[in-house]
Design a protein around this motif. Structure first.
Motif, mmCIF file in Angstrom:
data_model
loop_
_atom_site.group_PDB
_atom_site.id
_atom_site.type_symbol
_atom_site.label_atom_id
_atom_site.label_comp_id
_atom_site.label_asym_id
_atom_site.label_seq_id
_atom_site.Cartn_x
_atom_site.Cartn_y
_atom_site.Cartn_z
ATOM 1 N N PRO A 85 44.488 47.953 33.971
ATOM 2 C CA PRO A 85 45.504 46.869 34.225
ATOM 3 C C PRO A 85 45.795 46.047 34.422
ATOM 4 C CG PRO A 85 44.502 48.350 36.364
ATOM 5 C CD PRO A 85 43.246 48.275 34.910
ATOM 6 N N PHE A 86 44.542 44.973 33.750
ATOM 7 C CA PHE A 86 45.285 43.623 34.618
ATOM 8 C C PHE A 86 44.236 42.832 33.160
ATOM 9 C CE2 PHE A 86 40.874 44.139 36.166
ATOM 10 C CZ PHE A 86 41.254 45.285 37.105
ATOM 11 N N ASP A 87 44.379 41.769 33.016
ATOM 12 C CA ASP A 87 44.013 40.671 32.061
ATOM 13 C C ASP A 87 42.665 40.331 32.462
ATOM 14 O OD1 ASP A 87 45.671 40.552 30.518
ATOM 15 O OD2 ASP A 87 46.731 38.202 30.323
ATOM 16 N N SER A 107 24.338 43.816 35.048
ATOM 17 C CA SER A 107 26.088 43.075 35.668
ATOM 18 C C SER A 107 25.604 42.494 37.387
ATOM 19 C CB SER A 107 26.631 44.100 36.047
ATOM 20 O OG SER A 107 27.074 45.018 36.650
ATOM 21 N N ARG A 108 26.131 41.364 37.970
ATOM 22 C CA ARG A 108 25.939 41.207 39.094
ATOM 23 C C ARG A 108 27.932 40.452 39.160
ATOM 24 N NH1 ARG A 108 22.289 36.304 41.596
ATOM 25 N NH2 ARG A 108 23.125 35.553 43.656
ATOM 26 N N ILE A 109 27.738 41.044 40.584
ATOM 27 C CA ILE A 109 29.909 40.601 40.767
ATOM 28 C C ILE A 109 29.118 38.365 41.463
ATOM 29 C CG2 ILE A 109 31.414 40.978 41.902
ATOM 30 C CD1 ILE A 109 31.067 44.293 41.430
ATOM 31 N N LEU A 110 29.382 37.709 41.101
ATOM 32 C CA LEU A 110 30.139 36.607 41.797
ATOM 33 C C LEU A 110 30.661 36.563 42.895
ATOM 34 C CD1 LEU A 110 28.754 34.425 38.404
ATOM 35 C CD2 LEU A 110 27.822 35.815 39.885
ATOM 36 N N ALA A 111 32.070 37.325 42.947
ATOM 37 C CA ALA A 111 33.379 36.671 43.507
ATOM 38 C C ALA A 111 34.242 38.504 43.122
ATOM 39 C CB ALA A 111 34.270 35.570 43.333
ATOM 40 N N LYS A 112 34.454 38.088 44.314
ATOM 41 C CA LYS A 112 35.631 39.596 44.484
ATOM 42 C C LYS A 112 36.726 39.487 45.231
ATOM 43 C CE LYS A 112 35.038 44.518 44.047
ATOM 44 N NZ LYS A 112 34.521 45.633 44.398
ATOM 45 N N THR A 113 37.696 39.126 45.559
ATOM 46 C CA THR A 113 39.155 38.857 46.187
ATOM 47 C C THR A 113 40.029 39.769 45.408
ATOM 48 O OG1 THR A 113 40.536 37.286 44.674
ATOM 49 C CG2 THR A 113 38.347 36.704 46.498
ATOM 50 N N SER A 114 40.925 40.085 45.917
ATOM 51 C CA SER A 114 42.721 40.240 45.557
ATOM 52 C C SER A 114 42.941 40.302 44.806
ATOM 53 C CB SER A 114 43.512 40.354 46.958
ATOM 54 O OG SER A 114 43.848 39.416 46.708
ATOM 55 N N MET A 151 27.112 37.031 29.294
ATOM 56 C CA MET A 151 28.997 36.407 29.556
ATOM 57 C C MET A 151 29.090 36.539 31.139
ATOM 58 S SD MET A 151 31.184 39.867 28.199
ATOM 59 C CE MET A 151 31.522 41.342 29.342
ATOM 60 N N LEU A 152 30.375 36.070 31.140
ATOM 61 C CA LEU A 152 30.834 35.596 32.736
ATOM 62 C C LEU A 152 32.135 36.602 32.745
ATOM 63 C CD1 LEU A 152 30.618 34.755 35.411
ATOM 64 C CD2 LEU A 152 31.850 33.166 34.657
ATOM 65 N N LEU A 153 32.873 37.309 32.653
ATOM 66 C CA LEU A 153 33.511 38.461 33.049
ATOM 67 C C LEU A 153 34.966 37.882 34.062
ATOM 68 C CD1 LEU A 153 35.630 40.270 31.467
ATOM 69 C CD2 LEU A 153 34.651 42.171 33.336
ATOM 70 N N ILE A 154 36.362 37.569 34.305
ATOM 71 C CA ILE A 154 37.174 37.152 34.571
ATOM 72 C C ILE A 154 38.219 38.570 34.212
ATOM 73 C CG2 ILE A 154 38.537 35.101 35.659
ATOM 74 C CD1 ILE A 154 37.088 33.587 34.511
ATOM 75 N N MET A 155 38.591 39.338 35.919
ATOM 76 C CA MET A 155 39.388 39.636 35.782
ATOM 77 C C MET A 155 40.272 39.315 36.467
ATOM 78 S SD MET A 155 36.954 42.568 35.692
ATOM 79 C CE MET A 155 37.880 44.614 36.278
ATOM 80 N N LEU A 156 41.788 39.124 36.174
ATOM 81 C CA LEU A 156 42.758 38.175 36.981
ATOM 82 C C LEU A 156 43.779 40.184 37.256
ATOM 83 C CD1 LEU A 156 42.888 35.584 34.153
ATOM 84 C CD2 LEU A 156 41.982 35.856 36.307
ATOM 85 N N GLY A 177 41.310 39.293 42.059
ATOM 86 C CA GLY A 177 39.812 39.133 40.612
ATOM 87 C C GLY A 177 38.681 38.967 41.086
ATOM 88 N N ASN A 178 37.570 39.410 40.139
ATOM 89 C CA ASN A 178 36.646 39.517 40.239
ATOM 90 C C ASN A 178 35.824 38.004 39.290
ATOM 91 O OD1 ASN A 178 36.834 41.250 41.978
ATOM 92 N ND2 ASN A 178 36.292 43.166 40.279
ATOM 93 N N LEU A 179 34.822 37.824 39.424
ATOM 94 C CA LEU A 179 34.018 37.435 38.189
ATOM 95 C C LEU A 179 32.499 38.022 38.028
ATOM 96 C CD1 LEU A 179 34.105 34.432 37.483
ATOM 97 C CD2 LEU A 179 32.675 33.269 39.120
#
Length: 113
Positions: A55-57, A27-34, A102-107, A36-38
């Motif tokens: 705890p989030f979509d 895995s590799r984190i492409l972006a991380k903000t308050s 896959m790309l995982l987008i955490m919101l 969510g993460n990509l």
């Protein structure tokens, strides 16, 4: 690249940003903000993520291969070009019957006062 995130202002090929690990998951984190993460994942054939909840979509975008998602006990087969929403607080798991990316987008919910 700081914090293993992507370089700004460049067009990058998503599937080339993470490589499979034999009998494993990369895995590799492409972006991380308050908000969510990509994160980009590469699964070797037969690998997966065991059942858990968040705890989030989260949104899964399949880039290569095939993924079998189990969301609240319901199987969802996802192929390249598809997107699947995994709702907050609902158990889900990921299985890769083939090599897959896959790309995982955490919101995350941002609370406004």
């Amino acid at each position: 690249m700081s914090n293993n995130t992507i370089i700004p202002a460049q067009a990058l090929n998503l599937v080339s940003l993470v490589n499979e690990t034999e009998q494993g998951i990369a895995s590799r984190i492409l972006a991380k903000t308050s908000g969510g993460n990509l994160t980009l994942f590469a699964f070797d054939k037969g690998q997966g993520l065991s059942e858990h909840s968040a705890p989030f979509d989260a949104l899964v975008m399949v880039l290569e291969g095939q993924l079998n998602l189990i969301i609240d006990g319901k199987p969802v087969n996802a192929e390249p070009g598809t997107i699947v929403r995994m709702p907050a607080n609902i158990p889900h798991a990921v299985e890769a019957p083939t090599k897959a990316k896959m790309l995982l987008i955490m919101l995350r919910e941002i609370k406004v006062n």
